[in-house]
Design an enzyme around this catalytic site. Structure first.
Site, PDB file in Angstrom:
ATOM      1  N   ARG A  60       0.844  -1.069  -0.014  1.00 48.41           N
ATOM      2  CA  ARG A  60       0.120   0.117   0.122  1.00 48.41           C
ATOM      3  C   ARG A  60       0.867   1.195   0.139  1.00 48.41           C
ATOM      4  O   ARG A  60       0.467   2.196  -0.392  1.00 48.41           O
ATOM      5  CB  ARG A  60      -0.830   0.053   1.209  1.00 48.41           C
ATOM      6  CG  ARG A  60      -1.862   1.399   1.425  1.00 48.41           C
ATOM      7  CD  ARG A  60      -3.001   1.206   1.939  1.00 48.41           C
ATOM      8  NE  ARG A  60      -3.005   0.809   3.554  1.00 48.41           N
ATOM      9  CZ  ARG A  60      -2.221   0.944   4.504  1.00 48.41           C
ATOM     10  NH1 ARG A  60      -1.757   2.137   4.746  1.00 48.41           N
ATOM     11  NH2 ARG A  60      -2.327   0.284   5.611  1.00 48.41           N
ATOM     12  N   TYR A 113     -11.371  18.754 -16.095  1.00 50.35           N
ATOM     13  CA  TYR A 113     -12.113  17.603 -16.293  1.00 50.35           C
ATOM     14  C   TYR A 113     -13.464  17.367 -15.393  1.00 50.35           C
ATOM     15  O   TYR A 113     -13.469  17.807 -14.328  1.00 50.35           O
ATOM     16  CB  TYR A 113     -11.110  16.384 -16.004  1.00 50.35           C
ATOM     17  CG  TYR A 113     -11.508  15.052 -15.985  1.00 50.35           C
ATOM     18  CD1 TYR A 113     -11.854  14.380 -17.235  1.00 50.35           C
ATOM     19  CD2 TYR A 113     -11.707  14.167 -14.879  1.00 50.35           C
ATOM     20  CE1 TYR A 113     -12.327  13.105 -17.160  1.00 50.35           C
ATOM     21  CE2 TYR A 113     -12.150  12.901 -14.945  1.00 50.35           C
ATOM     22  CZ  TYR A 113     -12.578  12.228 -15.997  1.00 50.35           C
ATOM     23  OH  TYR A 113     -12.854  11.022 -16.140  1.00 50.35           O
ATOM     24  N   ASP A 185      -2.870  19.891 -14.615  1.00 54.87           N
ATOM     25  CA  ASP A 185      -2.961  18.515 -15.412  1.00 54.87           C
ATOM     26  C   ASP A 185      -2.420  18.450 -16.837  1.00 54.87           C
ATOM     27  O   ASP A 185      -3.221  18.994 -17.500  1.00 54.87           O
ATOM     28  CB  ASP A 185      -4.532  18.324 -15.085  1.00 54.87           C
ATOM     29  CG  ASP A 185      -5.237  16.787 -15.818  1.00 54.87           C
ATOM     30  OD1 ASP A 185      -4.578  16.248 -16.459  1.00 54.87           O
ATOM     31  OD2 ASP A 185      -6.214  16.241 -15.194  1.00 54.87           O
ATOM     32  N   LYS A 210      -4.708   7.165 -19.523  1.00 55.33           N
ATOM     33  CA  LYS A 210      -4.915   7.588 -21.155  1.00 55.33           C
ATOM     34  C   LYS A 210      -3.676   7.500 -22.067  1.00 55.33           C
ATOM     35  O   LYS A 210      -3.173   6.465 -22.254  1.00 55.33           O
ATOM     36  CB  LYS A 210      -5.240   9.320 -21.214  1.00 55.33           C
ATOM     37  CG  LYS A 210      -6.426   9.384 -19.913  1.00 55.33           C
ATOM     38  CD  LYS A 210      -7.795   8.835 -20.310  1.00 55.33           C
ATOM     39  CE  LYS A 210      -8.830   9.005 -19.416  1.00 55.33           C
ATOM     40  NZ  LYS A 210      -9.056  10.475 -18.747  1.00 55.33           N
TER      41      LYS A 210
HETATM   42  C1  LIG Z   1      -9.662  10.863 -17.634  1.00 52.94           C
HETATM   43  C2  LIG Z   1      -8.863  12.129 -16.976  1.00 52.94           C
HETATM   44  C3  LIG Z   1      -8.793  12.314 -15.597  1.00 52.94           C
HETATM   45  C4  LIG Z   1      -9.229  11.201 -14.529  1.00 52.94           C
HETATM   46  O1  LIG Z   1      -8.594  10.096 -14.756  1.00 52.94           O
HETATM   47  P1  LIG Z   1      -9.063   8.587 -14.326  1.00 52.94           P
HETATM   48  O2  LIG Z   1      -7.824   7.715 -14.588  1.00 52.94           O
HETATM   49  O3  LIG Z   1      -9.975   8.322 -15.309  1.00 52.94           O
HETATM   50  O4  LIG Z   1      -9.418   8.668 -12.995  1.00 52.94           O
HETATM   51  C5  LIG Z   1      -8.353  13.422 -15.131  1.00 52.94           C
HETATM   52  N1  LIG Z   1      -8.053  14.444 -16.281  1.00 52.94           N
HETATM   53  C6  LIG Z   1      -8.090  14.315 -17.291  1.00 52.94           C
HETATM   54  C7  LIG Z   1      -7.739  15.473 -18.274  1.00 52.94           C
HETATM   55  C8  LIG Z   1      -8.677  13.247 -17.918  1.00 52.94           C
HETATM   56  O5  LIG Z   1      -8.652  13.045 -19.196  1.00 52.94           O
END
Ligand SMILES: *Cc1c(COP(=O)(O)O)cnc(C)c1O
Length: 394
Positions: A60, A113, A185, A210
């Site tokens: 963890r 997001y 982000d 992604k």
């Molecule tokens: C998909 C996404 C998230 C969230 O990520 P998860 O892995 O689905 O929790 C955050 N920011 C952006 C820009 C995203 O495309």
């Protein structure tokens, strides 16, 4: 890979964090499923437990496969440290809950997001954390709000799904002048196209689900930044338990070895698709930072080395037209994901902003006739022909 080497991005994508020799001379990072790590030497156990010696106690907290993933993305982003999470949203929520306490203020943008926006509008108010969301590209307004005092300035660029591009360097200066921690982000841009650390940003967050993973088969998230901040966030994550699974870490690591190749192809193809759609009579608008028609094209040119694999476009018509169009595509998953080797298309109501009501989407300026299109690594001529035949059919 030598920690102090000056290799370029592609070399780091392949070799970064892979500090062989591994178990039995395996050339690939082993997937260590073991929950705990045993010690005969009580002294050593204590030292590792207290963090004065390197090693592992309990997965963890730390795990060798997960550490290799963290080291690779840390090298790619060029930061001092990184810590990982079970998903992108786990990375975002753990980071913000580490840094913010009741009475603190966070300034951000309207176009973050969907899940991030939910934190801002639904959860933070419950903890008396004050949230101010500004128009994403109104730099004067953001600067004014930041100067009024805030603990965190939270940015995302390009934004999901309307592809807006706030100026990272300019807003980071404003954030630092007010004593704020600046977070970006970087999911859409990837470290191949955009290096926030070079613009002074303190913390860089990714949904590794992604582009980093790139194969739509593993969830993960990561935050990169200074040792001091990352350590605080890591400590919070130890307790919330939002740890990245070793198998997911392995899949993400494997995906990241081709990150530079995939993203280079996606950049090139997205540009061609965007240019083609911009001249298509059934399309009213294309949102892609690489197009000269994009309102923040100059900012994008300044802060990105290339413009990424994501674009959005509006079809002449409404949501019904979109719902007629999407099933006609032969080379796209209709799914709530992006950044994979396969092309993925969907409307915001079913993808990035599925958590929001139609009214909330309208308030964010997200048109219902919008299609979000994540360009894969297929041959771009086939993608363009596929879009043409689907548009001709509606
Ligand atoms: C998909 C996404 C998230 C969230 O990520 P998860 O892995 O689905 O929790 C955050 N920011 C952006 C820009 C995203 O495309």
């Amino acid at each position: 890979m030598d920690k102090n080497s000056n290799y370029k991005t592609g070399t780091i994508a392949v070799w970064g964090g892979e500090n062989a020799p591994f178990w039995e001379q395996s050339t690939q990072v082993p997937v260590v499923h073991s929950v705990s790590f045993g010690y005969k030497d009580m002294d050593k156990w204590l030292k590792v437990g207290q963090g004065s010696d390197e090693g592992y106690i309990y997965s963890r907290n730390t795990n060798p496969t997960v550490k290799a993933f963290e080291d690779k993305i840390c090298r790619l982003e060029g930061t001092e440290a990184a810590t990982s999470f079970a998903s992108g949203m786990a990375a975002i929520s753990n980071t913000l809950f580490t840094l913010l306490s009741p009475g603190d203020r966070i300034v951000s943008i309207k176009d973050s997001y969907g899940g991030t926006n939910k934190l801002f509008v639904e959860f933070f108010p419950r903890f008396q954390i004050n949230v101010t969301l500004c128009d994403t590209t109104d730099h004067e307004a953001i600067e004014k709000e930041v100067a009024a005092g805030c603990k965190v300035l939270y940015l995302e660029t390009p934004t999901n799904p309307t592809m807006k591009v706030p100026d990272i360097e300019r807003l980071t200066k404003a954030g630092h002048a007010a004593g704020a921690i600046v977070i970006v982000d970087n999911t859409f841009a990837t470290p191949i196209n955009q290096k926030p650390v070079e613009m002074g940003v303190d913390l860089i967050i990714h949904s590794a689900t992604k582009f980093l993973g790139g194969h739509a088969d593993a969830l993960g998230g990561v935050v990169c930044g200074t040792k001091k901040l990352v350590k605080e966030i890591y400590h919070y994550r130890e307790i919330t338990g939002a740890a990245l699974d070793p198998m997911a870490a392995y899949l993400l690591l494997r995906g990241m070895k081709t990150l530079h190749l995939r993203v280079r192809q996606q950049n090139e193809s997205a540009m061609k698709v965007a240019q083609h759609l911009e001249n298509h009579p059934a399309v009213t608008q294309v949102l892609y930072p690489g197009l000269k028609s994009h309102p923040q094209h100059e900012i994008a040119k300044k802060q990105m080395s290339d413009f990424g694999g994501m674009l959005s476009f509006m079809i002449k018509g409404d949501l019904e037209t979109v719902n007629d169009f999407l099933p006609r595509l032969k080379l796209a998953h209709r799914a709530a994901n992006l950044g994979a080797v396969e092309t993925i298309a969907g409307p915001p109501a079913m993808t990035s902003h599925v958590e929001c009501t139609p009214e909330e989407r309208a308030a964010m300026g997200i048109p219902e006739s919008l299609v979000r299109y994540s360009v894969g690594i297929e041959d771009v001529d086939d993608l363009i022909a596929d879009l043409d035949q689907a548009l001709a059919g509606i």
